[in-house]
Every structure is written in structure tokens, then in C-alpha cells.
Write a protein that holds these residues in place. Structure first.
Motif, PDB file in Angstrom:
ATOM      1  N   GLY A 162       0.826  -1.215   0.000  1.00 45.05           N
ATOM      2  CA  GLY A 162       0.000   0.000   0.000  1.00 45.05           C
ATOM      3  C   GLY A 162       0.854   1.257   0.000  1.00 45.05           C
ATOM      4  O   GLY A 162       0.565   2.217  -0.725  1.00 45.05           O
ATOM      5  N   ASN A 163       1.907   1.253   0.819  1.00 43.30           N
ATOM      6  CA  ASN A 163       2.825   2.402   0.831  1.00 43.30           C
ATOM      7  C   ASN A 163       3.492   2.567  -0.521  1.00 43.30           C
ATOM      8  O   ASN A 163       3.625   3.680  -1.033  1.00 43.30           O
ATOM      9  N   MET A 164       3.923   1.448  -1.091  1.00 42.06           N
ATOM     10  CA  MET A 164       4.570   1.493  -2.401  1.00 42.06           C
ATOM     11  C   MET A 164       3.611   2.078  -3.438  1.00 42.06           C
ATOM     12  O   MET A 164       4.012   2.886  -4.272  1.00 42.06           O
ATOM     13  N   GLY A 165       2.331   1.691  -3.363  1.00 40.56           N
ATOM     14  CA  GLY A 165       1.322   2.238  -4.275  1.00 40.56           C
ATOM     15  C   GLY A 165       1.132   3.730  -4.074  1.00 40.56           C
ATOM     16  O   GLY A 165       0.977   4.482  -5.043  1.00 40.56           O
ATOM     17  N   ASP A 166       1.148   4.174  -2.812  1.00 35.74           N
ATOM     18  CA  ASP A 166       1.044   5.611  -2.525  1.00 35.74           C
ATOM     19  C   ASP A 166       2.226   6.368  -3.103  1.00 35.74           C
ATOM     20  O   ASP A 166       2.079   7.479  -3.619  1.00 35.74           O
ATOM     21  N   TRP A 167       3.429   5.776  -3.023  1.00 41.13           N
ATOM     22  CA  TRP A 167       4.622   6.418  -3.596  1.00 41.13           C
ATOM     23  C   TRP A 167       4.461   6.530  -5.105  1.00 41.13           C
ATOM     24  O   TRP A 167       4.790   7.567  -5.696  1.00 41.13           O
ATOM     25  N   LYS A 168       3.939   5.478  -5.727  1.00 43.79           N
ATOM     26  CA  LYS A 168       3.767   5.472  -7.188  1.00 43.79           C
ATOM     27  C   LYS A 168       2.784   6.552  -7.630  1.00 43.79           C
ATOM     28  O   LYS A 168       3.015   7.243  -8.623  1.00 43.79           O
ATOM     29  N   ARG A 169       1.689   6.699  -6.886  1.00 38.62           N
ATOM     30  CA  ARG A 169       0.670   7.702  -7.232  1.00 38.62           C
ATOM     31  C   ARG A 169       1.060   9.119  -6.815  1.00 38.62           C
ATOM     32  O   ARG A 169       0.350  10.071  -7.112  1.00 38.62           O
ATOM     33  N   GLY A 170       2.181   9.257  -6.101  1.00 41.06           N
ATOM     34  CA  GLY A 170       2.602  10.581  -5.640  1.00 41.06           C
ATOM     35  C   GLY A 170       1.828  11.057  -4.434  1.00 41.06           C
ATOM     36  O   GLY A 170       1.881  12.227  -4.078  1.00 41.06           O
ATOM     37  N   LYS A 171       1.102  10.152  -3.805  1.00 44.21           N
ATOM     38  CA  LYS A 171       0.308  10.501  -2.622  1.00 44.21           C
ATOM     39  C   LYS A 171       1.203  10.722  -1.405  1.00 44.21           C
ATOM     40  O   LYS A 171       0.890  11.520  -0.523  1.00 44.21           O
ATOM     41  N   SER A 172       2.329   9.993  -1.360  1.00 45.95           N
ATOM     42  CA  SER A 172       3.298  10.163  -0.278  1.00 45.95           C
ATOM     43  C   SER A 172       4.678   9.764  -0.792  1.00 45.95           C
ATOM     44  O   SER A 172       4.812   9.277  -1.918  1.00 45.95           O
ATOM     45  N   THR A 173       5.689   9.981   0.023  1.00 49.67           N
ATOM     46  CA  THR A 173       7.055   9.559  -0.293  1.00 49.67           C
ATOM     47  C   THR A 173       7.619   8.843   0.930  1.00 49.67           C
ATOM     48  O   THR A 173       7.108   9.017   2.044  1.00 49.67           O
ATOM     49  N   PRO A 174       8.667   8.051   0.734  1.00 49.35           N
ATOM     50  CA  PRO A 174       9.258   7.360   1.876  1.00 49.35           C
ATOM     51  C   PRO A 174       9.794   8.359   2.907  1.00 49.35           C
ATOM     52  O   PRO A 174      10.273   9.441   2.542  1.00 49.35           O
ATOM     53  N   GLY A 175       9.722   7.979   4.181  1.00 54.26           N
ATOM     54  CA  GLY A 175      10.286   8.807   5.244  1.00 54.26           C
ATOM     55  C   GLY A 175      11.805   8.747   5.223  1.00 54.26           C
ATOM     56  O   GLY A 175      12.406   7.919   4.532  1.00 54.26           O
ATOM     57  N   THR A 176      12.432   9.610   5.999  1.00 56.63           N
ATOM     58  CA  THR A 176      13.889   9.720   6.034  1.00 56.63           C
ATOM     59  C   THR A 176      14.560   8.389   6.362  1.00 56.63           C
ATOM     60  O   THR A 176      15.486   7.960   5.667  1.00 56.63           O
ATOM     61  N   HIS A 177      14.091   7.721   7.406  1.00 52.83           N
ATOM     62  CA  HIS A 177      14.727   6.461   7.798  1.00 52.83           C
ATOM     63  C   HIS A 177      14.579   5.399   6.721  1.00 52.83           C
ATOM     64  O   HIS A 177      15.508   4.624   6.468  1.00 52.83           O
ATOM     65  N   LYS A 178      13.434   5.362   6.070  1.00 59.23           N
ATOM     66  CA  LYS A 178      13.217   4.379   5.000  1.00 59.23           C
ATOM     67  C   LYS A 178      14.094   4.718   3.792  1.00 59.23           C
ATOM     68  O   LYS A 178      14.641   3.823   3.148  1.00 59.23           O
ATOM     69  N   LEU A 179      14.255   6.007   3.487  1.00 55.88           N
ATOM     70  CA  LEU A 179      15.143   6.401   2.390  1.00 55.88           C
ATOM     71  C   LEU A 179      16.579   5.971   2.675  1.00 55.88           C
ATOM     72  O   LEU A 179      17.291   5.512   1.788  1.00 55.88           O
ATOM     73  N   ILE A 180      16.998   6.111   3.926  1.00 53.60           N
ATOM     74  CA  ILE A 180      18.344   5.684   4.310  1.00 53.60           C
ATOM     75  C   ILE A 180      18.486   4.176   4.100  1.00 53.60           C
ATOM     76  O   ILE A 180      19.487   3.707   3.552  1.00 53.60           O
ATOM     77  N   GLU A 181      17.487   3.413   4.514  1.00 53.63           N
ATOM     78  CA  GLU A 181      17.519   1.958   4.322  1.00 53.63           C
ATOM     79  C   GLU A 181      17.559   1.591   2.841  1.00 53.63           C
ATOM     80  O   GLU A 181      18.309   0.706   2.435  1.00 53.63           O
ATOM     81  N   ILE A 182      16.741   2.267   2.044  1.00 55.50           N
ATOM     82  CA  ILE A 182      16.683   1.980   0.611  1.00 55.50           C
ATOM     83  C   ILE A 182      18.022   2.327  -0.047  1.00 55.50           C
ATOM     84  O   ILE A 182      18.553   1.552  -0.846  1.00 55.50           O
ATOM     85  N   GLY A 183      18.577   3.484   0.304  1.00 50.90           N
ATOM     86  CA  GLY A 183      19.882   3.878  -0.241  1.00 50.90           C
ATOM     87  C   GLY A 183      20.964   2.869   0.102  1.00 50.90           C
ATOM     88  O   GLY A 183      21.791   2.501  -0.742  1.00 50.90           O
ATOM     89  N   ALA A 184      20.963   2.398   1.352  1.00 51.20           N
ATOM     90  CA  ALA A 184      21.952   1.407   1.778  1.00 51.20           C
ATOM     91  C   ALA A 184      21.719   0.070   1.068  1.00 51.20           C
ATOM     92  O   ALA A 184      22.668  -0.582   0.639  1.00 51.20           O
ATOM     93  N   TYR A 185      20.471  -0.313   0.923  1.00 60.10           N
ATOM     94  CA  TYR A 185      20.128  -1.587   0.278  1.00 60.10           C
ATOM     95  C   TYR A 185      20.653  -1.634  -1.158  1.00 60.10           C
ATOM     96  O   TYR A 185      21.212  -2.632  -1.593  1.00 60.10           O
ATOM     97  N   GLN A 215      22.875   0.586  -2.349  1.00 64.17           N
ATOM     98  CA  GLN A 215      24.192   1.238  -2.364  1.00 64.17           C
ATOM     99  C   GLN A 215      24.226   2.429  -3.319  1.00 64.17           C
ATOM    100  O   GLN A 215      25.076   2.538  -4.192  1.00 64.17           O
ATOM    101  N   VAL A 216      23.254   3.319  -3.148  1.00 60.23           N
ATOM    102  CA  VAL A 216      23.194   4.555  -3.925  1.00 60.23           C
ATOM    103  C   VAL A 216      23.177   5.733  -2.959  1.00 60.23           C
ATOM    104  O   VAL A 216      22.798   5.592  -1.803  1.00 60.23           O
ATOM    105  N   SER A 217      23.560   6.895  -3.455  1.00 60.75           N
ATOM    106  CA  SER A 217      23.582   8.081  -2.608  1.00 60.75           C
ATOM    107  C   SER A 217      22.172   8.604  -2.381  1.00 60.75           C
ATOM    108  O   SER A 217      21.280   8.414  -3.216  1.00 60.75           O
ATOM    109  N   LEU A 218      21.988   9.259  -1.258  1.00 58.77           N
ATOM    110  CA  LEU A 218      20.694   9.879  -0.987  1.00 58.77           C
ATOM    111  C   LEU A 218      20.423  11.014  -1.958  1.00 58.77           C
ATOM    112  O   LEU A 218      19.275  11.264  -2.314  1.00 58.77           O
ATOM    113  N   ASP A 219      21.465  11.721  -2.392  1.00 60.63           N
ATOM    114  CA  ASP A 219      21.291  12.782  -3.400  1.00 60.63           C
ATOM    115  C   ASP A 219      20.632  12.214  -4.649  1.00 60.63           C
ATOM    116  O   ASP A 219      19.709  12.799  -5.199  1.00 60.63           O
ATOM    117  N   TRP A 220      21.119  11.072  -5.098  1.00 59.88           N
ATOM    118  CA  TRP A 220      20.545  10.485  -6.305  1.00 59.88           C
ATOM    119  C   TRP A 220      19.137   9.962  -6.026  1.00 59.88           C
ATOM    120  O   TRP A 220      18.221  10.198  -6.805  1.00 59.88           O
TER     121      TRP A 220
END
Length: 120
Positions: free
Chosen positions: A31-54, A56-61
Motif C-alpha cells: 500500500g505504501n509502495m502504491g502511494d509512492w507510485k501515485r505521488g500521494k506520499s514519499t518514503p520517510g527519512t529512515h526508509k530512504l536511508i535503508e533503501i539507499g543502503a540496500y 548502495q546509492v547516494s541519498l542525493d541520487w
């Protein structure tokens, strides 16, 4: 790729995994992923950090679609400035810049912790 979701979707495809397995591995609801796709919400800071680490990409990118500056390297002690000028650097950071640096440090700490867990 204009949105965070598009960049995440690109990374999922590049890694050759399904969206479902990505969500399961990182504890993201579909459901969260669907909200991100529709632009209804975006991942929170901690989740972005996890995704970036997973991936191995920069948060800037991940957040902005911008490449990280070439001179910023984790494998070197020469962060942001040449070693000689680090001690003489007097720069006043804006509040948003301070927040970004704190988030980046948290991201770096998270990656180190994950690497240590994997090596244990």
C-alpha cells in the motif's frame, strides 16, 4: 526518472528482483509502495536511508536524481576538501544543510552497522 518512486522502481529492475520481494525485505507495505507510485506520499527519512543502503546509492541520487560529487568518497579521508584545508575551513551552514549532514552521517553509520552484521 523524475520521482523517487521511479528511481526506486529502476533500482528494483536493475537488481532483478520483484517489487514484492523488495517490499518484504525492507518491511514496506505494498500500500505504501502504491502511494509512492501515485505521488500521494514519499518514503520517510529512515526508509530512504535503508533503501539507499540496500541499493548502495547516494541519498542525493535517490531523493533528487543528482549524482553525488566526485570528491566525496567513503574510502578516503579526504571528505569535501583536500586534507590540508580541512582544518582551515570556516563555513557557516544553513539549517537545511545541517539537517542533510546529520542524515548523511546517520546513513553512513547505518551502512557500517549493516556491513559489520554481514561480516559477523
Amino acid at each position: 526518472m523524475q520521482s523517487i518512486y521511479e528511481r526506486i522502481e529502476y533500482l528494483i529492475k536493475q537488481k532483478g528482483i520483484t517489487k514484492k520481494s523488495f517490499c518484504e525485505e525492507l518491511g514496506i507495505s505494498t500500500g505504501n509502495m502504491g502511494d509512492w507510485k501515485r505521488g500521494k506520499s514519499t518514503p520517510g527519512t529512515h526508509k530512504l536511508i535503508e533503501i539507499g543502503a540496500y541499493f548502495q546509492v547516494s541519498l542525493d541520487w535517490l531523493i533528487l536524481g543528482k549524482a553525488a560529487p566526485e570528491m566525496v568518497r567513503e574510502s578516503s579521508e579526504d571528505y569535501f576538501f583536500e586534507q590540508i584545508r580541512q582544518l582551515n575551513c570556516h563555513i557557516e551552514l544553513l539549517p537545511d544543510e545541517k539537517i542533510f549532514i546529520k542524515e548523511y552521517l546517520a546513513f553512513t553509520e547505518y551502512r557500517r552497522r549493516k556491513a559489520a552484521e554481514e561480516n559477523s
